[in-house]
Design a protein around this motif. Structure first.
Motif, short mmCIF file in Angstrom:
data_model
loop_
_atom_site.label_atom_id
_atom_site.label_comp_id
_atom_site.label_asym_id
_atom_site.label_seq_id
_atom_site.Cartn_x
_atom_site.Cartn_y
_atom_site.Cartn_z
N GLY A 116 40.15 42.92 23.00
CA GLY A 116 40.33 42.65 24.42
C GLY A 116 39.21 43.32 25.17
O GLY A 116 38.34 43.97 24.58
N CYS A 117 39.22 43.17 26.48
CA CYS A 117 38.13 43.76 27.26
C CYS A 117 38.66 44.30 28.58
O CYS A 117 39.38 43.61 29.30
N ASP A 118 38.31 45.55 28.85
CA ASP A 118 38.52 46.10 30.18
C ASP A 118 37.31 45.69 31.00
O ASP A 118 36.25 46.31 30.92
N VAL A 119 37.45 44.57 31.69
CA VAL A 119 36.37 44.02 32.51
C VAL A 119 36.26 44.90 33.75
O VAL A 119 37.09 44.83 34.64
N CYS A 120 35.27 45.78 33.79
CA CYS A 120 35.33 46.81 34.81
C CYS A 120 33.95 47.31 35.24
O CYS A 120 32.94 47.02 34.60
N TYR A 121 33.95 48.07 36.33
CA TYR A 121 32.72 48.66 36.85
C TYR A 121 33.06 49.88 37.68
O TYR A 121 34.19 50.05 38.12
N THR A 122 32.06 50.72 37.86
CA THR A 122 32.21 51.88 38.72
C THR A 122 31.41 51.62 39.99
O THR A 122 30.58 50.71 40.05
N ALA B 144 27.19 46.32 40.61
CA ALA B 144 28.13 45.27 40.23
C ALA B 144 29.23 45.20 41.27
O ALA B 144 29.44 46.14 42.02
N ASP B 145 29.91 44.06 41.31
CA ASP B 145 31.02 43.92 42.25
C ASP B 145 32.04 42.93 41.69
O ASP B 145 31.95 42.50 40.54
N GLN B 146 33.02 42.57 42.53
CA GLN B 146 34.11 41.70 42.06
C GLN B 146 33.59 40.35 41.59
O GLN B 146 34.16 39.75 40.68
N ASP B 147 32.51 39.85 42.18
CA ASP B 147 31.98 38.56 41.74
C ASP B 147 31.52 38.63 40.28
O ASP B 147 31.71 37.69 39.50
N ASP B 148 30.91 39.75 39.90
CA ASP B 148 30.49 39.91 38.49
C ASP B 148 31.70 39.96 37.57
O ASP B 148 31.67 39.42 36.47
N MET B 149 32.75 40.61 38.04
CA MET B 149 33.97 40.69 37.21
C MET B 149 34.60 39.31 37.08
O MET B 149 35.09 38.95 36.01
N ASP B 150 34.60 38.54 38.16
CA ASP B 150 35.12 37.16 38.10
C ASP B 150 34.36 36.37 37.03
O ASP B 150 34.95 35.64 36.24
N THR B 151 33.03 36.54 37.02
CA THR B 151 32.21 35.81 36.04
C THR B 151 32.57 36.24 34.62
O THR B 151 32.84 35.40 33.75
N LEU B 152 32.61 37.55 34.38
CA LEU B 152 32.86 38.02 33.01
C LEU B 152 34.26 37.65 32.54
O LEU B 152 34.45 37.20 31.41
N LEU C 72 39.73 41.28 52.12
CA LEU C 72 38.85 41.98 53.06
C LEU C 72 39.07 43.49 53.00
O LEU C 72 38.12 44.28 53.08
N ARG C 73 40.31 43.91 52.84
CA ARG C 73 40.60 45.34 52.76
C ARG C 73 39.92 45.95 51.53
O ARG C 73 39.34 47.04 51.59
N PHE C 74 39.97 45.22 50.42
CA PHE C 74 39.30 45.68 49.20
C PHE C 74 37.79 45.73 49.41
O PHE C 74 37.13 46.69 49.02
N SER C 75 37.25 44.70 50.03
CA SER C 75 35.80 44.65 50.25
C SER C 75 35.34 45.83 51.09
O SER C 75 34.27 46.42 50.83
N LEU C 76 36.13 46.20 52.08
CA LEU C 76 35.76 47.33 52.92
C LEU C 76 35.74 48.62 52.11
O LEU C 76 34.80 49.42 52.20
N ALA C 77 36.77 48.80 51.27
CA ALA C 77 36.82 50.02 50.46
C ALA C 77 35.63 50.08 49.51
O ALA C 77 35.01 51.14 49.32
N HIS C 78 35.29 48.94 48.91
CA HIS C 78 34.14 48.93 48.00
C HIS C 78 32.85 49.20 48.75
O HIS C 78 31.98 49.94 48.28
#
Lengths: 462, 306
Positions: free
Chosen positions: A361-367, A372-380, B74-80
């Motif tokens: 499995g994979c912990d699809v994640c970032y710090t 990186a951001d949520q868009d990269d996680m969506d892709t992976l 949007l709330r998540f985006s702000l925190a990030h």
């Protein structure tokens, strides 16, 4: 032995197999930090061309980490299944890629081949593969495991419910578990990363998870992600333990930095087996890995981080784990710099694990200090869903408030099921239907405030 | 590690996504207790929203189909965005040094060997060593008066959150200064270090000849904690110390461990470290045993200072 490759008039020379593998690796910050990456884009491709000509069998005689110095190398060599390897024993690394992509490499053929594949072979061929190759071949690999449900069947994807809390507060953890179950998560495991390492605290948390599983007769398993020796201690005190967890790495020295060796893992495995708590199978181990762990422990032997990661799966393999996951973006940008590197590493790790017969499995994640951001996680996660990933993490709103990183959420798995048609582990899916949480097609049903699960909610009990 | 509690105020889930029972009327066609599809909103609100008060985790967020409601995204985006900014906001070392000087400390500013944020993030090894100029500055200070070597070297390092240092460094040092006076410890100049990781304190402490080094560092920002300060204590600092030889107090911030309590805990650890001549895994933080109703005991200032 040196390896050479001519491109036009230029001769590229690589001192040994270890250097060749490192320079053939797609670019990543960890190999640059270690000073072993290719110095130019052309050298990177020259190394891949050279690697394509190397016979697979070379990896059985030329160790990247010395046999004498490392018990992981000894495990790989001493337990190699020559009969399983025989069908591909004559191939070069480049030919092996062609074979894996061909119609000849059916799921049955690949399953039979797995015990003959060493981690170095898997890593080598992955370095010649594009992302779509990694997805295509991994999708053909079947690894099915069982404890209280069946994980890894074709067309399914499981989710680890990860209800962490910064101070291990039982009410907070219970709230997150209920939220996750009501979102249809938890078939891989309900697994807590505790903030504490105190045995009494851990024992209470194990009883809490076991209590919920028993009360609602949930076909799943619980786990506390604490050191294997702590789990053994807790087992000896009679506390209910389903799965024993440990982080592992690809060299003996890196494992020593985690305070473990193969003998300690064997002890943990035997302790978990002795409880006989599984109902449909006895896969009792849960391992986590991640590229960069050996370098961060200064235990990498000059080997690239992706090859060392595949060696971690060789550490897992003899213990027949229920679950293994690569925590792909967790350590930070000094190992995987940005979304592109994290995505590539996630696909490589998943491919190598599956080719070796490990339930990856994979912990699809970032710090937050990685590019990186949520868009990269969506892709992976979408690519891994297409590749047949065994399971992903489910974390409330993607925000792990204990470990301070972002992973996949309860909502993310709904998205993947919707767009890719992925189902849950069948026993768990049936339970969700019986509980009125999901429809027969897997979609969530709207819930009222009187759902039976909510009777377990702290402060809400009737 | 000091057990710092973090309760990050999580706004009530689903805020602003759907008017709850707008106008006090239920749609007449709904007779069950289903909480969804109020009015014509496509947002499914979770019937267990009151559980959200039990954890800082983002639970009971509601959903639209398989996705998150707009307000949640949007709330998540702000925190990030805040966490990203905490990493990349340029460190205002001169302003921070001026604020610290305002507390009565001498200050000196240095840089690590990492020449920019991008290099700093890729090369942790460079963030652990002083620039040649910084080393020369500190060695000149030390050679000036070797007899004046401090008990405690204080280093303020941007780490992975310059925001944390901008917000927390001066008020924390204000609280800690009282503990320094209480214990009569001698400190050297506060070293304000840019592009710096925790281990930079080893080289700083050695250059100043300090018995102990305390590094205030901006911690890796979490989504709900972009401005958290960490305190690392190392006895007999020298290049090559490992993390196992340090003690750490983390999560120092408004919603976590207060400045007063963190200063008390740090002073407790320092006292033990200087007496036992060690820091690290063998030194356990037992300062909690001395707390009075969860708060630091009052200062016992020497008469001359009170």
């Amino acid at each position: 032995m040196a390896y050479r490759h001519m491109i036009g008039a230029r001769s590229w020379v690589f001192a040994d197999l270890r250097e060749l593998m490192a320079k053939a690796t797609p670019p990543r910050s960890g190999d640059m930090l270690a000073g072993i990456a290719a110095a130019s884009a052309e050298e990177n491709v020259a190394a891949r061309m050279c690697l394509a000509e190397v016979p697979l069998a070379t990896f059985l005689t030329e160790a990247l980490v010395p046999y004498e110095a490392d018990e992981v190398t000894r495990l790989v060599i001493d337990t190699h299944d020559a009969a399983a390897f025989a069908p591909v024993a004559h191939l070069t690394v480049g030919d092996f890629r062609d074979f894996l992509l061909s119609e000849r490499a059916t799921p049955a053929v690949l399953a039979a081949l797995a015990p003959g594949i060493t981690p170095e072979m898997a890593a080598a061929v992955s370095k010649l593969m594009r992302n779509q190759d990694l997805i295509m071949v991994a999708k053909k690999c079947r690894v099915v495991t069982r404890f209280r449900n069946t994980i890894g069947l074709p067309g399914t994807m499981a989710v680890r419910l990860q209800p962490n809390h910064p101070t291990d507060d039982p009410a907070g953890i219970t709230a997150a578990i209920l939220d996750g179950l009501l979102y249809g998560c938890g078939d891989a495991v309900i697994g807590i990363n505790p903030a504490s390492d105190s045995v009494p605290v851990l024992s209470e948390l194990l009883k809490l998870v076991d209590g919920i599983i028993q009360r609602f007769d949930i076909p799943t398993q619980g786990c506390l992600l604490t050191h294997v020796t702590t789990s053994v201690e807790v087992i000896n005190r009679g506390v209910p333990v389903d799965l024993v967890f440990q982080s592992v790495a690809g060299t003996q020295a890196a494992n020593a930095s985690f305070g473990i060796d193969l003998a300690v893992l064997k002890e943990g495995h035997e302790a978990a087996l002795s409880l006989k708590r599984g109902t449909v199978g006895d896969n009792v181990m849960y391992f986590e890995t991640g590229q960069g762990s050996a370098l961060s422990a200064n235990a990498h032997h000059g080997v690239d981080q992706q090859t060392l990661e595949a060696r971690a799966y060789a550490v897992c393999r003899p213990f027949r784990p229920l679950l293994v996951n690569t925590v792909v973006g967790f350590i930070g940008p000094e190992y995987l710099y940005d979304g592109k590197q994290i995505i590539r590493a996630g696909l490589e790790d998943h491919f190598c694990g599956k080719l070796m017969g490990v339930p990856l499995g994979c912990d699809v994640c970032y710090t937050n200090h990685a590019e990186a951001d949520q868009d990269d996680m969506d892709t992976l996660m979408t690519l891994l869903g297409a590749a047949g990933v065994t399971y992903i993490m489910g974390i409330p709103g993607s925000d792990d408030v204990m470990l301070n990183y972002q992973s996949t959420s309860f909502h993310d798995q709904l998205y993947l099921r919707e767009v890719l048609g992925l189902r849950r582990a069948p026993e768990f899916a049936r339970w969700l239907t019986e509980m009125g949480i999901a429809e027969a097609d897997g979609r969530l049903r709207p819930q009222g405030a009187n759902h039976p699960l909510l009777a377990a909610a702290p402060g809400l009990a009737a | 590690m000091s057990g710092a509690t973090g309760t990050n105020g999580t706004p009530a889930a689903g805020d602003g996504t759907t008017p709850e029972n707008a106008g006090g009327r239920e749609p007449p066609e709904r007779r069950d207790d289903s909480p969804v599809h109020r009015d014509d909103s496509p947002v499914h609100r979770d019937s267990w929203r009151r559980l959200a008060g039990l954890t800082p985790a983002r639970i009971a967020l509601g959903r639209v189909g398989a996705g998150l409601p707009t307000a949640e995204v949007l709330r998540f985006s702000l925190a990030h965005a805040q966490a990203r900014d905490a990493v990349h906001t340029p460190f205002e070392s001169a302003t921070v040094a001026a604020g610290i000087a305002g507390l009565g400390f001498e200050t000196v500013t240095v840089s690590s060997a990492a020449t920019g944020r991008d290099i700093y993030l890729r090369r942790p090894d460079l963030g652990r060593r002083l620039s040649a100029e910084g080393r020369a500055t500190l060695e000149a200070l030390h050679q000036g008066d070797p007899a004046a070597a401090p008990d405690i070297a204080l280093v303020v390092a941007d780490g992975l959150s310059s925001t944390a240092i901008h917000v927390q460094a001066v008020p924390f040092l204000a609280a800690f200064r009282a503990r320094l006076v209480e214990n009569g410890w001698r400190t050297g100049p506060v070293v304000v270090a840019s592009q710096a990781r925790v281990a930079l304190g080893d080289e700083v402490g050695a250059a100043l000849g300090a018995r102990c080094v305390v590094v205030l560092v901006g911690e890796r920002p979490g989504l709900s904690s972009p401005d958290s300060l960490g305190l690392y204590l190392t006895f007999e600092p020298k290049v090559g110390r490992t993390d196992a030889e340090r003690n750490c107090i983390s999560n120092v911030r408004g919603e976590g461990l207060s400045h007063d309590l963190a200063a008390f805990k740090l002073a407790w650890l320092l006292k033990e470290a200087l007496a036992r001549r060690l820091t690290g895994v063998q030194l356990k933080d037992e300062s909690d045993l001395l707390l009075v109703a969860g708060r630091a005991p009052p200062l016992r200032l020497p008469e001359a200072a009170s």
